[in-house]
Design a protein around this motif. Structure first.
Motif, PDB file in Angstrom:
ATOM      1  N   ARG A 383      42.767  44.615  53.206  1.00  0.00           N
ATOM      2  CA  ARG A 383      41.851  45.452  52.419  1.00  0.00           C
ATOM      3  C   ARG A 383      42.489  45.866  51.099  1.00  0.00           C
ATOM      4  O   ARG A 383      41.821  45.899  50.055  1.00  0.00           O
ATOM      5  CB  ARG A 383      41.440  46.677  53.240  1.00  0.00           C
ATOM      6  CG  ARG A 383      40.418  46.356  54.338  1.00  0.00           C
ATOM      7  CD  ARG A 383      39.882  47.629  54.966  1.00  0.00           C
ATOM      8  NE  ARG A 383      40.898  48.289  55.784  1.00  0.00           N
ATOM      9  CZ  ARG A 383      41.113  48.035  57.071  1.00  0.00           C
ATOM     10  NH1 ARG A 383      40.373  47.125  57.700  1.00  0.00           N
ATOM     11  NH2 ARG A 383      42.043  48.675  57.749  1.00  0.00           N
ATOM     12  N   GLY A 384      43.804  46.151  51.135  1.00  0.00           N
ATOM     13  CA  GLY A 384      44.509  46.475  49.901  1.00  0.00           C
ATOM     14  C   GLY A 384      44.517  45.325  48.915  1.00  0.00           C
ATOM     15  O   GLY A 384      44.472  45.524  47.699  1.00  0.00           O
ATOM     16  N   PHE A 385      44.584  44.114  49.423  1.00  0.00           N
ATOM     17  CA  PHE A 385      44.533  42.913  48.584  1.00  0.00           C
ATOM     18  C   PHE A 385      43.199  42.841  47.851  1.00  0.00           C
ATOM     19  O   PHE A 385      43.149  42.640  46.629  1.00  0.00           O
ATOM     20  CB  PHE A 385      44.737  41.686  49.474  1.00  0.00           C
ATOM     21  CG  PHE A 385      44.642  40.357  48.778  1.00  0.00           C
ATOM     22  CD1 PHE A 385      45.630  39.936  47.897  1.00  0.00           C
ATOM     23  CD2 PHE A 385      43.582  39.496  49.032  1.00  0.00           C
ATOM     24  CE1 PHE A 385      45.556  38.690  47.276  1.00  0.00           C
ATOM     25  CE2 PHE A 385      43.489  38.254  48.423  1.00  0.00           C
ATOM     26  CZ  PHE A 385      44.478  37.858  47.542  1.00  0.00           C
ATOM     27  N   PHE A 386      42.105  43.035  48.576  1.00  0.00           N
ATOM     28  CA  PHE A 386      40.786  42.980  47.945  1.00  0.00           C
ATOM     29  C   PHE A 386      40.590  44.145  46.970  1.00  0.00           C
ATOM     30  O   PHE A 386      40.034  43.966  45.877  1.00  0.00           O
ATOM     31  CB  PHE A 386      39.692  42.987  49.018  1.00  0.00           C
ATOM     32  CG  PHE A 386      39.498  41.647  49.685  1.00  0.00           C
ATOM     33  CD1 PHE A 386      38.650  40.705  49.129  1.00  0.00           C
ATOM     34  CD2 PHE A 386      40.168  41.329  50.851  1.00  0.00           C
ATOM     35  CE1 PHE A 386      38.464  39.466  49.726  1.00  0.00           C
ATOM     36  CE2 PHE A 386      39.996  40.093  51.459  1.00  0.00           C
ATOM     37  CZ  PHE A 386      39.145  39.153  50.898  1.00  0.00           C
ATOM     38  N   GLU A 387      41.060  45.315  47.351  1.00  0.00           N
ATOM     39  CA  GLU A 387      40.933  46.477  46.463  1.00  0.00           C
ATOM     40  C   GLU A 387      41.708  46.264  45.165  1.00  0.00           C
ATOM     41  O   GLU A 387      41.237  46.618  44.074  1.00  0.00           O
ATOM     42  CB  GLU A 387      41.435  47.734  47.175  1.00  0.00           C
ATOM     43  CG  GLU A 387      40.542  48.198  48.319  1.00  0.00           C
ATOM     44  CD  GLU A 387      41.217  49.240  49.195  1.00  0.00           C
ATOM     45  OE1 GLU A 387      42.257  49.808  48.756  1.00  0.00           O
ATOM     46  OE2 GLU A 387      40.739  49.488  50.320  1.00  0.00           O
TER      47      GLU A 387
END
Length: 456
Positions: A383-387
């Protein structure tokens, strides 16, 4: 005259390639018998290529589409393949898992998913120490089946160059089976979806039922329209591994007869690990001379300058699809580190493919000594990657995951709620913990939800 010119060009190409021999090569084994290494290298050099230049070129085109935001990369497989596990059933189950994940991701992304296995060559592993000590006895560390054995004996842990040739033959048989599976009907999209319907029928996974139902309706619509094509029954599938052991990679590097350029024929895509990405090191120098698509792992200490210098060395022409950055930051660091890295590379005008490895930055060791990862941490890094990409205005181009098609118990959590006590029931990895079959599918459904936000 043509043959002489070709031979001269090939000699020059190999002379440039062999500049790596003058540089430090980290994470290499201590071979006790140099003559045996030379003999193994000569035998490898006489073998047919495992993959072909045209296949590597096609993968580079596919990855270029992902770098432009027109495709998504799914790269996954074993932490460290073993010769013993290269059975038809285990290879089939790994391919099946990746195909199941790809169907879900394809629908979520509304774009093609490029399938690349960590298979048919992932037999060597970097180690944090050259030795392992048990009960006061120190022996060489296990560096993967391409180097030595896992059994804790002096004989097993001695680096054996005959394993280089054995690794080649195991890779060849693995590739043969992969090609049969992906071209012979096993990859039929409708059959793969039926497997996924079995997964969501489990009460623990019913949160994904609506997405599975959407995929089902789409397939039924195509069927009602009479859509029939090879795209429904066959699929492209590529293989990759960390190009760690240079005594294996060098003899499998060949000159393409069409173009006169060098290709590493041990795999379609090769990557450089976090421990061996030194700009003045042997691995970066070696792979800078081959035409394969190249990946580089970037940990939380990577700077914008590191990334740009790697681009200059490995992709000086800024060729789309040539270079993939595989970030492995850790769930606790990715939101702090990755946005600035993405912005710095973006502002420099470079467009590598960005992929996340949410596994390697999230390792823990339990009180009972098991190396493991928490599924929630893996998902948090994803999720941090997409954010981070939303923040930087760049495209999150893929995922790189250690997984198996077996129902092992190596990573904590997931819908199965694997706890520390369960780890010992089916912990089979010889190196790092892998997501099992169900955890891999759960990850795919959650990533598909992220991709649907982008596709809107």
């Amino acid at each position: 005259m043509t043959i002489q010119t070709t031979d001269t060009a090939a000699s020059l190409a190999f002379a440039e390639l062999d500049a790596y021999r003058e540089l430090e090569a980290k994470q290499q084994p201590s071979w006790p018998d140099p003559a045996a290494v030379d003999a193994a290298s000569a035998e490898l050099a006489a073998q047919p290529p495992l993959v072909f230049a045209g296949e590597a070129d096609l993968l580079r085109e596919r990855l270029a589409a992902a770098a432009r935001g027109e495709a998504f990369l799914l790269q996954g497989g074993d932490c460290a393949e073993t010769f013993a596990a290269a059975t038809a059933d285990k290879i089939r189950d790994r391919v099946k898992t990746l195909l199941q994940m790809a169907v879900v991701l394809t629908y979520g992304a509304s774009m093609p998913v490029i399938k690349v296995g960590r298979m048919a060559g992932q037999f060597a592993k970097p180690r944090s120490s050259d030795t392992e000590t048990r009960e006061g006895v120190a022996l060489p560390a296990y560096r993967g089946d391409l180097v030595n054995g896992y059994d804790f004996t002096a004989e097993s842990r001695t680096a054996d160059p005959h394993r280089l040739v054995q690794g080649y033959h195991v890779s060849a048989s693995t590739l043969n089976l992969i090609r049969a599976f992906t071209r012979g009907g096993f990859a039929d999209l409708r059959q793969v979806h039926e497997w996924n319907k079995g997964f969501v029928s489990n009460p623990a996974n019913q949160r994904y039922e609506s997405l599975a139902a959407e995929i089902d309706r789409a397939l039924r619509f195509m069927e009602a329209c009479g859509v029939e094509s090879a795209a429904l029954t066959q699929t492209e599938f590529y293989v990759s591994h960390e190009a760690l052991l240079l005594d294996y990679e060098r003899p499998l590097t060949r000159v393409d007869s069409r173009t006169g350029q060098l290709y590493n024929t041990s795999g379609h895509m090769l990557w450089i690990g976090e421990r061996t990405r030194d700009l003045d090191g042997a691995h970066v120098e070696f792979l800078s001379h081959v035409r394969n698509p190249i990946g580089v792992k970037l940990g939380p200490t990577a700077s914008v300058d590191d990334a740009l210098r790697l681009i200059d060395k490995l992709d000086p022409e800024r060729e789309p699809g040539r270079l993939t950055f595989i970030t492995r930051m850790g769930a606790g660091r990715i939101r702090d580190v990755l946005p600035g890295l993405l912005a710095g590379v973006r502002d420099a005008g470079a467009t590598p493919l960005w992929v996340t490895d949410p596994m390697h930055g999230n390792g823990i060791t339990t009180a009972t000594g098991y190396k493991t990862r928490r599924f929630d941490d893996v998902m948090d890094e994803l999720r941090g990657f997409f954010e981070s990409h939303r923040e930087a205005g760049t495209f999150p181009g893929g995922i790189h995951v250690e997984l198996t098609g077996d129902d092992v118990t190596e990573c904590l959590g997931g819908s199965e709620n694997i706890d520390e006590a369960a780890l010992e029931t089916r912990y089979e990895s010889l190196c790092d913990p892998r997501l099992n079959h169900r955890q891999s599918l759960e990850l795919a459904f959650q990533v598909a939800e992220e991709l649907k936000r982008i596709a809107r």
